[in-house]
Scaffold this motif. Sequence first.
Motif, short mmCIF file in Angstrom:
data_model
loop_
_atom_site.label_atom_id
_atom_site.label_comp_id
_atom_site.label_asym_id
_atom_site.label_seq_id
_atom_site.Cartn_x
_atom_site.Cartn_y
_atom_site.Cartn_z
N ALA A 28 69.32 -14.15 38.63
CA ALA A 28 67.90 -14.14 38.29
C ALA A 28 67.10 -13.43 39.39
N ALA A 29 67.43 -13.72 40.64
CA ALA A 29 66.73 -13.08 41.76
C ALA A 29 67.06 -11.58 41.81
N TYR A 30 68.31 -11.24 41.56
CA TYR A 30 68.76 -9.84 41.62
C TYR A 30 68.13 -8.99 40.53
N LYS A 35 65.85 -17.36 34.56
CA LYS A 35 67.12 -18.02 34.30
C LYS A 35 67.26 -18.36 32.82
N SER A 36 66.16 -18.77 32.18
CA SER A 36 66.24 -19.13 30.76
C SER A 36 66.60 -17.90 29.91
N TYR A 37 66.07 -16.75 30.27
CA TYR A 37 66.40 -15.53 29.53
C TYR A 37 67.87 -15.15 29.78
N LEU A 38 68.33 -15.28 31.02
CA LEU A 38 69.73 -15.00 31.32
C LEU A 38 70.65 -15.94 30.55
N TYR A 39 70.30 -17.23 30.48
CA TYR A 39 71.09 -18.19 29.70
C TYR A 39 71.17 -17.75 28.23
N VAL A 42 73.52 -14.86 27.91
CA VAL A 42 74.90 -15.32 28.05
C VAL A 42 75.37 -15.97 26.76
N CYS A 43 74.55 -16.85 26.19
CA CYS A 43 74.92 -17.54 24.95
C CYS A 43 75.13 -16.55 23.81
N GLN A 44 74.35 -15.49 23.78
CA GLN A 44 74.46 -14.48 22.74
C GLN A 44 75.51 -13.42 23.07
N LYS A 45 76.15 -13.56 24.24
CA LYS A 45 77.16 -12.61 24.72
C LYS A 45 76.62 -11.18 24.74
N ARG A 46 75.38 -11.05 25.23
CA ARG A 46 74.72 -9.75 25.32
C ARG A 46 74.68 -9.22 26.74
#
Length: 98
Positions: A28-30, A35-39, A42-46
């Motif tokens: 998220a910092a990088y 974090k919620s968007y990254l999660y 990840v869940c959508q395997k995108r």
Amino acid sequence: MSIEQRLERIEQLTLLGAKDALTMDDAAAYTGLSKSYLYRLVCQKRIPHYKSKGGKQTYFSKTDLCSWLLNHRVMTNEEVQEQAAAYVLNHPRKGGVK
């Protein structure tokens, strides 16, 4: 922003520079993404990611993240015009101009 906050931010960025495998917080910092968007990605395997052996932790390769972030390059107007001109030269219309 206080001097302490600035120093903490510098320390965090310095540590990120030394890491190859990033945690969710690091990613998220990088990337500057939440974090919620990254999660969600990840869940959508995108987004390319790795899971720990038990599957509870998510990790990211810094190289993979950089490639993913830069994956959808937008051409400049000049590049679009050059590509269009090349297409027209290489694909002449059949039967002549109408």
